[in-house]
Design a protein around this motif. Structure first.
Motif, PDB file in Angstrom:
ATOM      1  N   VAL A  99     -87.619 -15.939 -20.122  1.00  0.00           N
ATOM      2  CA  VAL A  99     -88.541 -15.758 -20.364  1.00  0.00           C
ATOM      3  C   VAL A  99     -89.781 -16.224 -19.815  1.00  0.00           C
ATOM      4  CG1 VAL A  99     -90.538 -17.263 -22.624  1.00  0.00           C
ATOM      5  CG2 VAL A  99     -88.415 -15.860 -22.746  1.00  0.00           C
TER       6      VAL A  99
ATOM      7  N   GLY B 104     -90.207 -14.336 -16.756  1.00  0.00           N
ATOM      8  CA  GLY B 104     -91.161 -13.421 -17.217  1.00  0.00           C
ATOM      9  C   GLY B 104     -90.355 -11.984 -16.690  1.00  0.00           C
TER      10      GLY B 104
ATOM     11  N   THR C 252     -89.488 -11.588 -23.400  1.00  0.00           N
ATOM     12  CA  THR C 252     -90.330 -12.250 -24.198  1.00  0.00           C
ATOM     13  C   THR C 252     -89.815 -12.961 -25.456  1.00  0.00           C
ATOM     14  OG1 THR C 252     -89.646 -10.283 -25.842  1.00  0.00           O
ATOM     15  CG2 THR C 252     -91.670  -9.715 -24.217  1.00  0.00           C
ATOM     16  N   PRO C 253     -90.270 -13.903 -25.627  1.00  0.00           N
ATOM     17  CA  PRO C 253     -90.090 -14.979 -25.871  1.00  0.00           C
ATOM     18  C   PRO C 253     -89.871 -14.521 -27.484  1.00  0.00           C
ATOM     19  CG  PRO C 253     -92.296 -15.890 -26.465  1.00  0.00           C
ATOM     20  CD  PRO C 253     -91.984 -14.094 -25.419  1.00  0.00           C
TER      21      PRO C 253
ATOM     22  N   ASP D 249     -87.022 -12.566 -28.068  1.00  0.00           N
ATOM     23  CA  ASP D 249     -86.144 -12.452 -27.817  1.00  0.00           C
ATOM     24  C   ASP D 249     -85.004 -13.668 -27.496  1.00  0.00           C
ATOM     25  OD1 ASP D 249     -85.143  -9.565 -26.426  1.00  0.00           O
ATOM     26  OD2 ASP D 249     -86.484 -10.601 -25.182  1.00  0.00           O
TER      27      ASP D 249
END
Length: 596
Positions: A299, A302, A305-306, A308
């Motif tokens: 994350v 990049g 995403t949060p 995950d």
């Protein structure tokens, strides 16, 4: 899976708090387990258990069994029953103990009696003395003068009057007797008696000395039943039944030992399952935490995403819940083990026990005929059923005897002696044959109808038939038990093979998913789902091995060979104990000795 994730989400609020817990355990390795040597502490990364003591002891299965044999309350409690049954057998022999009875009395009496009414044969001597006394009085009267020749009738000579006052009979007697009586196991009753009396009897008021009488008697009397009450079957009933009950009591104690050892083994295997399940859940939680950390790094750059990260954290919370559940199960199993290996609360010093690790019991050869032969030779309950039938057979023989007429051969043999000089003289006279006596004859009674005897015999027949039917029913139960145990082992063997194959395949899938997520080709949810399937498969392996071990123990219990398989010998010090096909089966156990 949905229910588990719901639980995990509800526990997410506790994730931070649990994240600080240190429940580190090495990863579960799926290989053929072995029994490890005894060690103390947490060597080898055993899971820690909170308790009232920091002492944790690792027990091998052999050590747990030895502790149970030494201190198990159920084993020790039923062992005392054997001592009570031994006392009952000894009490039965008390019916044949000879009894010694004796008496020694001194008698003094003075009895007035009118001389004209004396008719007792016992006072014949006193009557004779009375007559002699009257004659003496007449002889000592004034002399009669010589009459002068005369044709007249001479006057009668006056005779002194005889007193009609009553005689006083004085009895001063010293009587002694000694008897030994008893009964023999064949029904004979006997009595041997001795009597030594010193009789000093006289009549007061007479100028006459009476000689004392020294009386001696020795005799033996016998009463031998010829029909009813004759023989061992009629007289040893209580002893024979007591011995059978003693054997049954031993069998019950033997069965308690088998049951206790079986429970210890089952509990030990359940402890191992709970213990290994904790390790497995710890491994799952460590892997999920590592995934959450890796996702956080992705994350940060990049690549993810949060959500995950959050998905991995949800599984960490679920793993913590599973660890606590497994820990509670292990604590319960440890408590169950303590109940089996402790004698009392004073032994509970707060120690926590762990097993030496997973183990696979060797699977015996599943030959049904051979196993059934073992079962009929070694099952304790089968031996008990046979002994119950033997008890009814003993009662049946007794009631058959009681239905016979009562006809006894009776006899007496004795010697008598009487001497006025001394007691020794009367004994010598008796031994020299002064007064022998003997008697032999038959006496009996025959009840008409004998309703009670016939009813007892009929009831005994029914009880014997009932015992035989119970024996046949138990034979069917033994067949079923052995077949069920064989089927359970075969089924659990297949479960172990299937679970291990599923675990291997699931592990391959997880490794592939780990590579794919590194390459960005798999989602976090896919990785977590496949890891969950892996840990579920590994849990199934643990459960299948646990069930297989317990089914093998159950087979040994079904065939009565568990103690033999564990090299446990039951020792008996009773010399009268029957030698039974059961390993170590005897009467009074002096202890339990695991063979080395």
């Amino acid at each position: 899976m949905l229910i588990r994730r719901a639980l995990a989400l509800s526990a997410l609020a506790l994730a931070t708090a649990f994240a600080g817990d240190n429940i580190s355990t090495p990863l579960v390795q799926f290989r053929s387990p072995v029994i490890r040597p005894k060690s103390v502490g947490l060597a080898g990364g055993k899971p820690s258990l909170a308790g009232k003591s920091d002492t944790t002891q690792v027990l091998t299965l052999r050590q747990a069994i030895a502790m149970a044999l030494k201190d198990n309350i159920d084993i020790q409690w039923h062992k005392t029953d054997l001592e009570l049954l031994d006392s009952e057998v000894r009490a039965g022999w008390g019916d044949f103990d000879p009894a010694l009875s004796f008496s020694s009395t001194y008698e003094f009496s003075r009895t007035p009696q009118n001389p004209t009414t004396i008719t007792s044969a016992d006072t014949a001597q006193q009557i004779l003395l009375e007559q002699e006394a009257i004659a003496e009085i007449q002889a000592n009267a004034a002399p009669t003068p010589v009459p002068l020749p005369s044709t007249s009738t001479p006057a009668a000579t006056p005779v002194p009057a005889v007193s009609n006052a009553p005689f006083i009979f004085q009895n001063e007697d010293f009587r002694n007797s000694l008897d030994i009586s008893g009964k023999l196991p064949i029904g004979t009753t006997y009595k041997f008696g001795l009597e030594v009396d010193h009789l000093n009897d006289t009549v007061l008021g007479l100028n006459e000395e009476f000689l004392p009488s020294n009386v001696f008697f020795a005799g033996l009397s016998l009463d031998q039943p010829l029909l009813q009450g004759a023989g061992y079957d009629a007289n040893l009933v209580s002893i024979r039944i007591g011995r059978k009950n003693r054997q049954i009591g031993y069998n019950n104690w033997h069965q308690r030992v088998i049951d206790s050892v079986g429970l210890v083994m089952d509990t030990y295997f359940d402890m191992t399952f709970a213990q290994e399940l904790m390790r497995l859940r710890q491994e799952s939680m460590d892997a999920d935490r590592a995934l959450a950390d890796a996702n956080q790094r992705r994350v940060d750059v990049g690549l993810m995403t949060p959500i995950d990260v959050r998905q991995a954290q949800v599984d960490v919370s679920g793993d913590q819940y599973d660890i606590l559940t497994a820990k509670n199960a292990l604590t319960t199993r440890v408590a169950d083990l303590k109940k089996l290996i402790y004698r009392g609360v004073e032994q509970d010093d707060g120690r926590t026990f762990l097993t030496a690790g997973p183990m696979d019991l060797p699977v015996p050869t599943l030959d049904r005929e051979s196993l059934l032969t073992d079962a009929f030779q070694n099952r304790v309950d089968y031996a008990t059923a046979i002994q119950q039938a033997d008890i009814e057979d003993i009662r049946l023989k007794y009631y058959r005897n009681q239905l016979l007429p009562k006809i006894d051969l009776v006899s007496t043999l004795g010697i008598n002696g009487l001497n006025t000089g001394s007691t020794g003289g009367s004994i010598s006279d008796a031994l020299n044959g002064q007064g022998p006596e003997w008697m032999i004859g038959i006496q009996g009674s025959i009840p008409f109808g004998n309703v009670a005897g016939r009813a007892n015999l009929a009831a005994s027949h029914r009880l014997k038939e009932e015992a035989i039917w119970k024996l046949k029913q138990l034979e069917l139960v033994i067949n079923t038990d052995v077949d069920t145990a064989i089927s359970a082992i075969q089924s659990n063997q297949q479960r172990v093979v299937s679970a291990r194959e599923a675990a291997t395949l699931a592990e391959d899938v997880v490794q592939m998913q780990n590579r794919r997520i590194e390459e960005g080709q798999a989602s976090t949810l896919d990785v977590l789902d496949n890891r969950r399937r892996l840990y579920d498969a590994q849990s199934a392996v643990l459960e299948a091995v646990d069930d297989l071990n317990k089914s093998i123990v159950q087979l040994y219990i079904s065939t009565g060979t568990l103690l033999r398989q564990e090299s446990i010998e039951l020792v008996d010090d009773d010399p009268d104990a029957p030698r039974h096909p059961h390993p170590g089966s005897a009467a009074l156990p002096s202890g339990l000795h695991p063979a080395h």
